[in-house]
Design a protein around this motif. Structure first.
Motif, mmCIF file in Angstrom:
data_model
loop_
_atom_site.group_PDB
_atom_site.id
_atom_site.type_symbol
_atom_site.label_atom_id
_atom_site.label_comp_id
_atom_site.label_asym_id
_atom_site.label_seq_id
_atom_site.Cartn_x
_atom_site.Cartn_y
_atom_site.Cartn_z
ATOM 1 N N ASN A 1 0.838 -1.202 0.000
ATOM 2 C CA ASN A 1 0.000 0.000 0.000
ATOM 3 C C ASN A 1 0.876 1.256 0.000
ATOM 4 O OD1 ASN A 1 -2.535 -1.449 0.287
ATOM 5 N ND2 ASN A 1 -1.904 -1.856 2.384
ATOM 6 N N ALA B 1 -4.588 1.478 -1.447
ATOM 7 C CA ALA B 1 -4.242 0.212 -2.083
ATOM 8 C C ALA B 1 -3.770 0.444 -3.518
ATOM 9 C CB ALA B 1 -5.452 -0.713 -2.088
ATOM 10 N N GLU C 1 -2.906 -11.555 -3.926
ATOM 11 C CA GLU C 1 -2.979 -10.313 -3.163
ATOM 12 C C GLU C 1 -4.207 -9.489 -3.553
ATOM 13 O OE1 GLU C 1 1.856 -9.665 -2.622
ATOM 14 O OE2 GLU C 1 0.853 -8.856 -4.389
ATOM 15 N N PHE D 1 -6.580 -6.917 -0.917
ATOM 16 C CA PHE D 1 -6.012 -7.073 0.420
ATOM 17 C C PHE D 1 -6.635 -6.130 1.432
ATOM 18 C CE2 PHE D 1 -1.511 -9.124 0.349
ATOM 19 C CZ PHE D 1 -2.107 -10.357 0.257
ATOM 20 N N MET D 2 -6.847 -4.875 1.028
ATOM 21 C CA MET D 2 -7.378 -3.891 1.972
ATOM 22 C C MET D 2 -8.779 -4.275 2.424
ATOM 23 S SD MET D 2 -7.297 0.253 1.650
ATOM 24 C CE MET D 2 -5.511 0.265 1.828
ATOM 25 N N ARG D 3 -9.573 -4.808 1.511
ATOM 26 C CA ARG D 3 -10.921 -5.252 1.870
ATOM 27 C C ARG D 3 -10.861 -6.466 2.790
ATOM 28 N NH1 ARG D 3 -14.608 -4.081 -3.539
ATOM 29 N NH2 ARG D 3 -13.376 -2.303 -4.264
ATOM 30 N N ASN D 4 -9.891 -7.333 2.544
ATOM 31 C CA ASN D 4 -9.726 -8.495 3.421
ATOM 32 C C ASN D 4 -9.382 -8.052 4.839
ATOM 33 O OD1 ASN D 4 -9.425 -11.466 3.812
ATOM 34 N ND2 ASN D 4 -7.301 -10.928 4.192
ATOM 35 N N GLU D 5 -8.483 -7.077 4.954
ATOM 36 C CA GLU D 5 -8.109 -6.560 6.266
ATOM 37 C C GLU D 5 -9.312 -5.938 6.970
ATOM 38 O OE1 GLU D 5 -4.269 -4.290 7.350
ATOM 39 O OE2 GLU D 5 -5.770 -2.733 7.022
ATOM 40 N N TYR D 6 -10.095 -5.174 6.226
ATOM 41 C CA TYR D 6 -11.269 -4.503 6.790
ATOM 42 C C TYR D 6 -12.282 -5.526 7.306
ATOM 43 C CZ TYR D 6 -15.255 -1.271 6.991
ATOM 44 O OH TYR D 6 -16.328 -0.514 7.394
ATOM 45 N N ASP E 1 -1.450 -4.083 9.760
ATOM 46 C CA ASP E 1 -1.254 -4.758 8.468
ATOM 47 C C ASP E 1 -1.590 -6.246 8.505
ATOM 48 O OD1 ASP E 1 -0.544 -2.380 7.369
ATOM 49 O OD2 ASP E 1 1.440 -2.992 6.712
ATOM 50 N N ASP F 1 -3.601 -7.529 6.422
ATOM 51 C CA ASP F 1 -4.300 -7.707 5.143
ATOM 52 C C ASP F 1 -4.105 -9.095 4.544
ATOM 53 O OD1 ASP F 1 -1.629 -7.136 4.624
ATOM 54 O OD2 ASP F 1 -2.015 -5.329 3.463
ATOM 55 N N ARG F 2 -3.073 -9.827 4.994
ATOM 56 C CA ARG F 2 -2.842 -11.187 4.505
ATOM 57 C C ARG F 2 -3.521 -12.245 5.387
ATOM 58 N NH1 ARG F 2 1.420 -11.451 0.691
ATOM 59 N NH2 ARG F 2 2.506 -9.468 0.451
#
Length: 328
Positions: free
Chosen positions: A48, A65, A75, A78-83, A239, A241-242
Motif C-alpha cells: 500500500n 491500495a 494479493e 487485500f485492503m478489503r480483506n483486512e477490513y 497490516d 491484510d494477509r
C-alpha cells in the motif's frame, strides 16, 4: 498543504497520490472543507501507499491500495480483506488501529483507501535494533502471547478471511499454489518449481486434511508490523491484510520464530506454547515454507530486488528436495 511524497520512479509499484488527491480524500472522509496541514508519505511497507496526514483535529494515517490492475491473484483486494477481518482480531483489539473511514467505491481515485487512527509508539524496525539481540527476549515473549490469542480464534472455513472459503485445508493450499504460480508467470518469472509444489501438495492432501479446524492467521506479524514503546513493549499491531483461516503453523510469525532456534527468538515459545514436533508437522512445514517463498518472490520482483529474487529459486529448490525425498 505541506506535502512530502517519496521520490519513486514513474513505473514503481507503489503509485503516489497528488496533494490535491489527498485533500479530496480527506474531504470525502471527514467533511467538505477539512483543513489538511500536511501529508508525508511513509517509507515502511512495500504494498500500500501510506501517508501520515495532519488535520486540524490531529494526525491520521491514510493507506491507499494499488489499483485493481496492479493486484495479483494472491494479493487481490487485500485492503478489503483486512477490513472484513478486523472483528475477528477482537482478542487484541486494543492494539489495532481504529478505522476512521473506508472507501471502496472507486468514485474519487479508482483505488481502495482507509483512514486509520495513529498508533502509540514507534515502528518496530526503528526501536528493536537499538537493543542488543540478547535483550530481545521480552519482546518475543509478548509476540508469542499476541500470536497465541490470534490463533485461538476459530473460523468458518479455510482460505482468505474475505473468501472464498474451502471445506478442506488441502483445497485452500492447492488453490493458493496454483494462483501463486500463475501470478509469477504473468510477470515473466519461471514458476516451474511452484507448479511442482502444488502438484506435490495435491498428492499430500491427506496430510493437510489432518488439520480440521480453521484458525485465524495474521499473515504478516513480525517486528515490521508492530509499534513499540522505548522499553520494547508492543503498543500496536497492524497490516493484517494477509489474514487467512488455516493451520496456525502456516503463519508467517511461526515461520520466522522457528528460523533461529537457540537464540533470543526461543522466548516466543515460552508464551505461545511448544511447536508440534511430529514428522507430519515437519513435512507440512516444508510446504508452508514454500508458500512464504512464493509470496516473497513476487514481492522482490515488484520492488526490483533482482539479487534477492534469484535467492528464492535456491531456497525453493532446497524445499523441493526435502519434499521429493519424503522428509518428515
Amino acid at each position: 498543504m505541506d506535502f512530502h511524497p517519496k521520490d519513486r520512479p514513474p513505473d514503481a509499484f507503489q503509485q503516489p497520490l497528488t496533494a490535491q488527491q489527498v485533500e479530496m480524500l480527506c474531504d470525502r472522509a471527514f467533511g467538505a472543507g477539512t483543513r489538511v496541514w500536511s501529508a508525508a508519505e511513509l517509507g515502511l511497507g512495500g504494498y500500500n501507499t501510506t501517508y501520515r496526514v495532519e488535520l486540524d483535529t490531529g494526525p491520521v494515517i491514510l493507506r491507499v491500495a494499488p489499483g485493481p490492475a496492479r493486484q495479483t491473484r494472491i494479493e487481490r483486494e487485500f485492503m478489503r480483506n483486512e477490513y472484513l477481518a478486523a472483528p475477528y482480531f477482537a482478542p487484541i483489539a486494543p492494539l489495532l488501529p481504529r478505522t476512521l473511514a473506508a472507501d471502496f467505491t472507486h468514485q474519487v481515485i479508482g483505488r481502495d483507501y482507509v483512514f486509520q487512527a495513529v498508533l502509540d509508539g514507534r515502528p518496530g524496525p526503528e526501536v528493536l535494533p537499538t537493543y542488543e539481540r540478547a535483550e530481545h527476549g521480552p519482546y518475543f515473549r509478548q509476540l508469542g502471547s499476541i500470536t497465541r490469542a490470534i490463533h485461538d480464534v476459530r473460523g468458518p472455513g479455510f482460505g482468505v478471511v474475505a473468501g472464498p472459503h474451502f471445506a478442506r485445508w488441502s483445497e485452500a493450499l492447492v488453490a493458493y499454489f496454483a494462483d501463486n504460480a500463475a501470478d509469477a508467470e504473468d510477470v515473466g518469472l519461471n514458476a516451474v518449481d511452484l507448479r511442482e509444489v502444488g502438484e506435490l501438495a495435491e498428492r499430500d492432501a491427506a496430510l493437510f486434511d489432518e488439520i480440521t479446524e480453521p484458525r485465524l492467521l495474521h499473515g504478516d506479524l513480525w517486528h515490521v508490523n508492530v509499534m513499540l514503546a522505548p522499553d520494547l513493549t508492543i503498543t500496536g499491531v497492524f497490516d493484517h491484510d494477509r489474514s487467512w483461516w488455516g493451520d496456525p503453523a502456516a503463519d508467517w510469525t511461526i515461520h520466522m520464530a522457528s528460523a533461529r532456534p537457540g537464540t533470543e527468538r526461543d522466548a516466543f515459545w515460552d508464551a505461545y506454547g511448544s511447536p508440534d514436533p511430529s514428522p507430519e508437522s515437519r513435512r507440512r512445514a516444508l510446504y508452508y515454507r514454500a508458500r512464504h517463498i512464493g509470496a516473497v518472490r513476487l514481492e522482490r520482483h515488484r520492488l526490483g530486488k533482482e539479487g534477492r529474487l534469484a535467492e528464492s529459486y535456491a531456497e525453493l529448490a532446497e524445499v523441493l528436495d526435502g519434499l521429493r525425498r519424503g522428509v518428515r
